[in-house]
Design a protein around this motif. Structure first.
Motif, PDB file in Angstrom:
ATOM      1  N   ALA A   1       0.837  -1.203   0.000  1.00  0.00           N
ATOM      2  CA  ALA A   1       0.000   0.000   0.000  1.00  0.00           C
ATOM      3  C   ALA A   1       0.874   1.256   0.000  1.00  0.00           C
ATOM      4  CB  ALA A   1      -0.921  -0.006   1.227  1.00  0.00           C
ATOM      5  N   GLU A   2       1.983   1.195   0.695  1.00  0.00           N
ATOM      6  CA  GLU A   2       2.870   2.351   0.753  1.00  0.00           C
ATOM      7  C   GLU A   2       3.419   2.695  -0.630  1.00  0.00           C
ATOM      8  OE1 GLU A   2       2.510   0.561   4.736  1.00  0.00           O
ATOM      9  OE2 GLU A   2       3.007  -0.304   2.799  1.00  0.00           O
TER      10      GLU A   2
ATOM     11  N   LEU B   1       0.591   4.264  -2.661  1.00  0.00           N
ATOM     12  CA  LEU B   1       0.362   5.671  -2.324  1.00  0.00           C
ATOM     13  C   LEU B   1       1.448   6.569  -2.898  1.00  0.00           C
ATOM     14  CD1 LEU B   1      -0.967   5.455   1.337  1.00  0.00           C
ATOM     15  CD2 LEU B   1      -2.215   6.180  -0.705  1.00  0.00           C
TER      16      LEU B   1
ATOM     17  N   MET C   1       0.300  -0.790   6.110  1.00  0.00           N
ATOM     18  CA  MET C   1      -1.105  -0.569   5.733  1.00  0.00           C
ATOM     19  C   MET C   1      -1.682  -1.818   5.088  1.00  0.00           C
ATOM     20  SD  MET C   1      -1.282   3.117   3.857  1.00  0.00           S
ATOM     21  CE  MET C   1      -3.052   3.319   3.836  1.00  0.00           C
TER      22      MET C   1
ATOM     23  N   LEU D   1      -5.807   1.359   2.606  1.00  0.00           N
ATOM     24  CA  LEU D   1      -5.450   1.947   1.321  1.00  0.00           C
ATOM     25  C   LEU D   1      -6.694   2.440   0.593  1.00  0.00           C
ATOM     26  CD1 LEU D   1      -3.431   2.585  -0.965  1.00  0.00           C
ATOM     27  CD2 LEU D   1      -3.773   0.227  -1.757  1.00  0.00           C
TER      28      LEU D   1
END
Length: 176
Positions: A85-86, A89, A112, A117
Motif C-alpha cells: 500500500a505504501e 500511495l 497498511m 489503502l
C-alpha cells in the motif's frame, strides 16, 4: 562504462547469473544476487510510458499480482503493479490523476492493509474506482469506503474486467 545502457548491463548480469547457477553458484554470490534482486523488486513503480488512464494492482504475492496485471492488460488501461500500500500511495502521489482503477488485496505486506489503502484513495482520489479482494470476507470493523467493490478470492477474470470497463467509461478524474 560510458554509453552502455542499464538494460544491457542487466541482461549481461542475468546471463552470467544463469551460467553460474548451471555451474553451481557459491553461497556468498547467491546471497548477493538475492539482495540485488530484492532491491530491484523494492524499487518504486513507474508509470508506463504511453499516455492514458492507469489500473493500479496492489498485491504482495507476485504470482497473483502478475495474474491480475495480465487480466487488466486486456483493457484500455495501462497497468502498474505494486507490492504494498505504501508503494501504491507513493505512485498515486505522482500519478493519481491518471489512475482510473485500483485493484488491491486486503492482506498486504507493510504497515497498511488494503482496506486502509482503499479509505485513503477514496478520500484523496474520490473518482478512482476501487476493487478490494481477499480470500476471506472483510472483518466487521473493516468497512470499505462507499463505492468500493469487494470481489472474493479466487476472483474470476470476468468480474475484474467488468469493473475495469466501468472505470474506463467514467470520465477522467479531475487533476488537482
Amino acid at each position: 562504462m560510458p554509453g552502455v545502457q542499464l538494460d544491457q548491463i542487466g541482461q549481461a548480469l542475468a546471463s552470467c547469473y544463469d551460467n553460474l547457477v548451471a555451474e553451481g553458484i557459491p553461497d556468498h554470490l547467491a546471497a548477493l544476487v538475492k539482495r540485488v534482486d530484492r532491491a530491484d523488486r523494492d524499487a518504486p513503480p513507474t508509470a508506463p510510458e504511453s499516455g492514458g488512464r492507469i489500473a493500479l494492482v496492489v498485491e504482495d504475492e507476485q504470482e497473483t499480482r502478475d495474474l491480475a496485471e495480465s487480466v487488466l492488460e486486456e483493457t484500455d488501461l495501462r497497468v502498474v503493479g505494486c507490492a504494498s500500500a505504501e508503494k501504491a500511495l507513493s505512485f498515486l502521489q505522482d500519478h493519481g490523476g491518471d489512475v482510473a482503477l485500483v485493484f488491491a488485496d486486503i492482506r498486504l505486506a507493510g504497515a497498511m492493509d488494503g482496506v486502509q489503502l482503499a479509505r485513503a484513495i477514496a478520500t484523496l482520489w474520490p473518482c478512482t474506482r476501487l476493487i478490494v479482494t481477499s480470500g476471506v470476507e472483510p472483518e466487521p470493523g473493516e468497512a470499505l469506503p462507499e463505492g468500493a467493490v469487494f470481489i472474493p478470492k479466487p476472483w474470476r477474470a470476468f468480474d475484474v474486467l467488468v469493473e475495469a470497463e466501468r472505470a474506463t467509461r467514467d470520465p477522467a478524474p479531475p487533476i488537482a
